[in-house]
Scaffold this motif. Structure first.
Motif, short mmCIF file in Angstrom:
data_model
loop_
_atom_site.label_atom_id
_atom_site.label_comp_id
_atom_site.label_asym_id
_atom_site.label_seq_id
_atom_site.Cartn_x
_atom_site.Cartn_y
_atom_site.Cartn_z
N ASP A 175 0.90 -1.11 0.01
CA ASP A 175 -0.03 -0.17 0.19
C ASP A 175 0.92 1.34 -0.01
O ASP A 175 0.60 2.20 0.87
N THR A 194 -1.78 -4.85 -1.93
CA THR A 194 -2.74 -4.18 -1.20
C THR A 194 -3.27 -5.49 -0.38
O THR A 194 -3.20 -6.45 -0.59
N ASP A 228 -8.81 5.21 -5.18
CA ASP A 228 -8.80 4.23 -6.03
C ASP A 228 -8.77 2.71 -5.21
O ASP A 228 -9.46 1.75 -5.71
N ARG A 229 -8.48 2.56 -3.89
CA ARG A 229 -8.59 1.61 -2.99
C ARG A 229 -10.15 1.33 -2.94
O ARG A 229 -10.39 0.23 -2.76
N ILE A 231 -12.91 2.40 -4.65
CA ILE A 231 -13.43 1.95 -5.89
C ILE A 231 -13.18 0.41 -6.11
O ILE A 231 -14.08 -0.31 -6.36
N TYR A 232 -11.76 -0.05 -6.02
CA TYR A 232 -11.55 -1.37 -6.24
C TYR A 232 -12.40 -2.16 -5.07
O TYR A 232 -12.73 -3.38 -5.64
N PHE A 233 -12.08 -1.83 -4.01
CA PHE A 233 -12.68 -2.76 -2.83
C PHE A 233 -14.39 -2.74 -3.13
O PHE A 233 -15.13 -3.65 -2.90
N THR A 235 -16.09 -2.20 -5.88
CA THR A 235 -16.39 -3.00 -7.36
C THR A 235 -16.52 -4.34 -7.04
O THR A 235 -17.20 -5.35 -7.50
N VAL A 236 -15.11 -4.76 -6.22
CA VAL A 236 -15.07 -6.40 -5.87
C VAL A 236 -16.36 -7.09 -5.15
O VAL A 236 -16.97 -7.82 -5.29
N THR A 241 -19.84 3.18 -3.66
CA THR A 241 -18.74 3.92 -2.99
C THR A 241 -18.97 5.55 -2.95
O THR A 241 -19.89 6.22 -3.83
N THR A 376 -3.43 -9.37 -7.41
CA THR A 376 -5.01 -9.37 -7.47
C THR A 376 -5.67 -10.45 -6.91
O THR A 376 -6.00 -11.55 -7.38
N THR A 378 -8.98 -10.60 -6.33
CA THR A 378 -10.43 -10.40 -6.62
C THR A 378 -11.01 -11.77 -6.48
O THR A 378 -12.05 -11.89 -5.75
#
Length: 397
Positions: A175, A194, A228-229, A231-233, A235-236, A241, A376, A378
């Motif tokens: 991170d 991350t 960014d963190r 949004i990724y979290f 989305t998964v 958000t 990744t 995911t």
């Protein structure tokens, strides 16, 4: 471990050794235990018969090193065994302020600068004899001084170039405040991992009644830097958000920073929803607590704070007070940096254990195997959420 077959069918780069500096002794011991377990259960007949696998399955991969201090405050590094031909992994926690040393009769706490100097001393003690040197520095040294504004030093980039010039092959961190700092060493390995999988795993193990869908959960970024963190979290997890914008007073500097005037929220309604605030660092924690307070005022049901590094530079009093007032419900941080012992007694604290993940990274890198699945997470997050939701459905039925 992902891609286990890839490890079982490949040879290690060189015999593995881990040097855990004094700042990361406990983490090094846990990582070592996992590596011993991994390699004793591997299914490869060559491990026992092929000379190329000599020293592959051991009871201990830790290599002892001493960094004694003189009365003047100066130091040196001394290796307790040969590193010739070894694939070395140096583990250091530059934020461990609990270690002390005496200088001119005074007790000093080791700073990030002290830990960084010790790291360079250990590299120097290797004297170019190791087959390869890899540095695992979970909290990237000077990562918040990654860019220059006016007449300022450029500490993080300079440190990376210095380590590269000392012969480091790979650099592993978590991170990073701004991963683009790796551009300072474009021809060297730089892996930035991350921790969202460990966050959600720790949170789901702690809470029995979370509902992970867009109607009941939202992921919030406390500022634009962590978007960014978030949004990724989000989305998964398949949830919405939002973001807080920090309005600062740029006419004033306090403790080296422009003070925050207000937090402005950008996002959908959080009324009666559980909220996960995700960021990289809890420093003093005031910004994070301000965000949690505002979310509670917006009638959020529960507020969970997830941060990779819990530094708590101003102590725990403000968190204790905020928790008693109901401003947040849980704080989830990893054990990648030193955590004050009193934190473990707090009812709001959840630790995300990273030692098994670190052991897996070391094992794969020792084989030069792909780290795609580790970079990744995911699929792993999807599986653990699906398992949790199925359990909830089973219990409700």
């Amino acid at each position: 471990m992902p891609n286990l077959q890839e490890i079982e069918n490949s040879m290690p780069v060189a015999p593995l050794k881990i040097i855990a500096l004094s700042s990361a002794k406990k983490m090094g011991e846990r990582v070592n235990d996992y590596l011993v377990e991994f390699r004793k259960t591997i299914h490869n007949d060559k491990v026992k018969t092929d000379p190329a696998f000599q020293g592959y399955s051991e009871n201990n991969y830790l290599l002892e090193v001493e960094t004694p201090r003189f009365g003047s405050g100066e130091s040196k590094a001394s290796l307790q065994e040969s590193v010739r031909g070894k694939d070395l992994f140096l583990l250091v926690d530059v934020c461990n302020h609990s270690i002390t040393y005496n200088m001119h009769g005074h007790v000093n706490h080791m700073s990030p600068d002290d830990h960084y100097q010790d790291l360079k001393r250990v590299i120097s003690a290797c004297n170019g004899k190791a087959h390869r040197i890899n540095v695992i520095m979970p909290f990237l040294y000077e990562s918040r001084q990654h860019k220059r504004n006016g007449r300022e030093s450029l500490d993080c980039a300079f440190a990376l170039k210095e380590l590269r010039d000392m012969g480091i092959s790979n650099f592993i961190t978590f991170d990073a405040h701004d991963p683009r700092v790796q551009n300072a060493i474009p021809l060297n390995g730089f892996d930035n991992f991350t921790t969202p999988y460990q966050f959600i795993k720790a949170l789901l193990n702690s809470e029995e009644d979370l509902i992970v869908d867009k109607d009941h959960l939202v992921v919030i970024s406390p500022d634009e830097g962590a978007l960014d963190r978030a949004i990724y979290f989000a989305t998964v997890l398949g949830v919405d958000t939002g973001m807080f914008y920090k309005r600062r007073d740029y006419s004033t500097i306090i403790n080296g920073r422009n003070p925050i005037v207000a937090h402005e929220f950008l996002g959908d309604n959080v009324d009666s929803k559980d909220v996960i605030i995700i960021d990289d660092i809890i420093s003093s924690g005031q910004s994070m607590l301000d965000t949690a307070i505002q979310l509670k005022k917006m009638n959020a049901r529960r507020v969970f704070i997830c941060c990779t590094f819990g530094l708590f530079t101003d102590g725990l009093a403000s968190f204790d007070e905020a928790y008693e007032k109901g401003c947040f419900d849980k704080v989830v941080t990893t054990d990648l940096t030193y955590l004050p012992p009193e934190l473990y007694s707090r009812p709001y604290f959840i630790e995300a254990d990273m030692s098994k993940f670190l052991a897996s990274l070391i094992d794969f890198m020792n084989h030069d195997a792909s780290l795609t699945n580790a970079l990744t997470a995911t699929d792993k997050i999807h599986k653990i959420v699906e398992s949790y939701n199925n359990r909830q459905e089973f219990e409700m039925n």
